[in-house]
Design a protein around this motif. Structure first.
Motif, PDB file in Angstrom:
ATOM      1  N   UNK A 223     -24.121   6.062 -49.888  1.00 27.37           N
ATOM      2  CA  UNK A 223     -25.114   5.207 -49.221  1.00 27.37           C
ATOM      3  C   UNK A 223     -24.706   4.935 -47.773  1.00 27.37           C
ATOM      4  N   UNK A 224     -23.424   4.700 -47.551  1.00 22.58           N
ATOM      5  CA  UNK A 224     -22.919   4.483 -46.193  1.00 22.58           C
ATOM      6  C   UNK A 224     -23.170   5.737 -45.356  1.00 22.58           C
ATOM      7  N   UNK A 225     -22.861   6.897 -45.926  1.00 19.32           N
ATOM      8  CA  UNK A 225     -23.052   8.157 -45.200  1.00 19.32           C
ATOM      9  C   UNK A 225     -24.530   8.446 -44.954  1.00 19.32           C
ATOM     10  N   UNK A 226     -25.381   8.113 -45.920  1.00 22.03           N
ATOM     11  CA  UNK A 226     -26.825   8.312 -45.742  1.00 22.03           C
ATOM     12  C   UNK A 226     -27.376   7.442 -44.620  1.00 22.03           C
ATOM     13  N   UNK A 227     -26.702   6.326 -44.344  1.00 20.18           N
ATOM     14  CA  UNK A 227     -27.100   5.446 -43.247  1.00 20.18           C
ATOM     15  C   UNK A 227     -26.570   5.946 -41.903  1.00 20.18           C
TER      16      UNK A 227
ATOM     17  N   UNK B 224     -21.214  -4.347 -43.603  1.00 17.33           N
ATOM     18  CA  UNK B 224     -20.969  -5.780 -43.811  1.00 17.33           C
ATOM     19  C   UNK B 224     -19.483  -6.128 -43.800  1.00 17.33           C
ATOM     20  N   UNK B 225     -18.641  -5.136 -43.559  1.00 14.10           N
ATOM     21  CA  UNK B 225     -17.183  -5.285 -43.482  1.00 14.10           C
ATOM     22  C   UNK B 225     -16.558  -5.771 -44.787  1.00 14.10           C
ATOM     23  N   UNK B 226     -17.220  -5.488 -45.886  1.00 15.96           N
ATOM     24  CA  UNK B 226     -16.692  -5.833 -47.202  1.00 15.96           C
ATOM     25  C   UNK B 226     -15.707  -4.757 -47.662  1.00 15.96           C
ATOM     26  N   UNK B 227     -14.554  -5.195 -48.146  1.00 15.42           N
ATOM     27  CA  UNK B 227     -13.584  -4.275 -48.728  1.00 15.42           C
ATOM     28  C   UNK B 227     -14.075  -3.935 -50.127  1.00 15.42           C
TER      29      UNK B 227
END
Length: 68
Positions: free
Chosen positions: A46-50, A14-17
């Motif tokens: 979670x990012x890596x799991x995706x 989502x490009x959230x910092x």
């Protein structure tokens, strides 16, 4: 010495910092293997799991530790 920098972690979904830090050398990559219980570590996992990787950008460099 002016060898510090400020970096930001960005969620590629989502490009959230979501995290700002300061460091020198390879500090900005250290969080990628963090298995702690912090919100930052959980989000990175979670990012890596995706199947993705956080976007890591240096936003200021050539700083002293106090400036960073």
């Amino acid at each position: 010495m002016k060898n510090y920098y400020v970096y930001v972690y960005i969620d590629p979904r989502n490009f959230e910092e979501f995290y700002y830090g300061k460091g020198k050398g390879s500090r900005k990559e250290a969080h990628l293997s963090d298995r702690g219980d912090s919100e930052k570590a959980k989000r990175i996992r979670k990012i890596q799991e995706a199947g993705l990787s956080p976007i890591v950008r240096i936003i200021a460099s050539g700083l002293t530790q106090d400036e960073a």
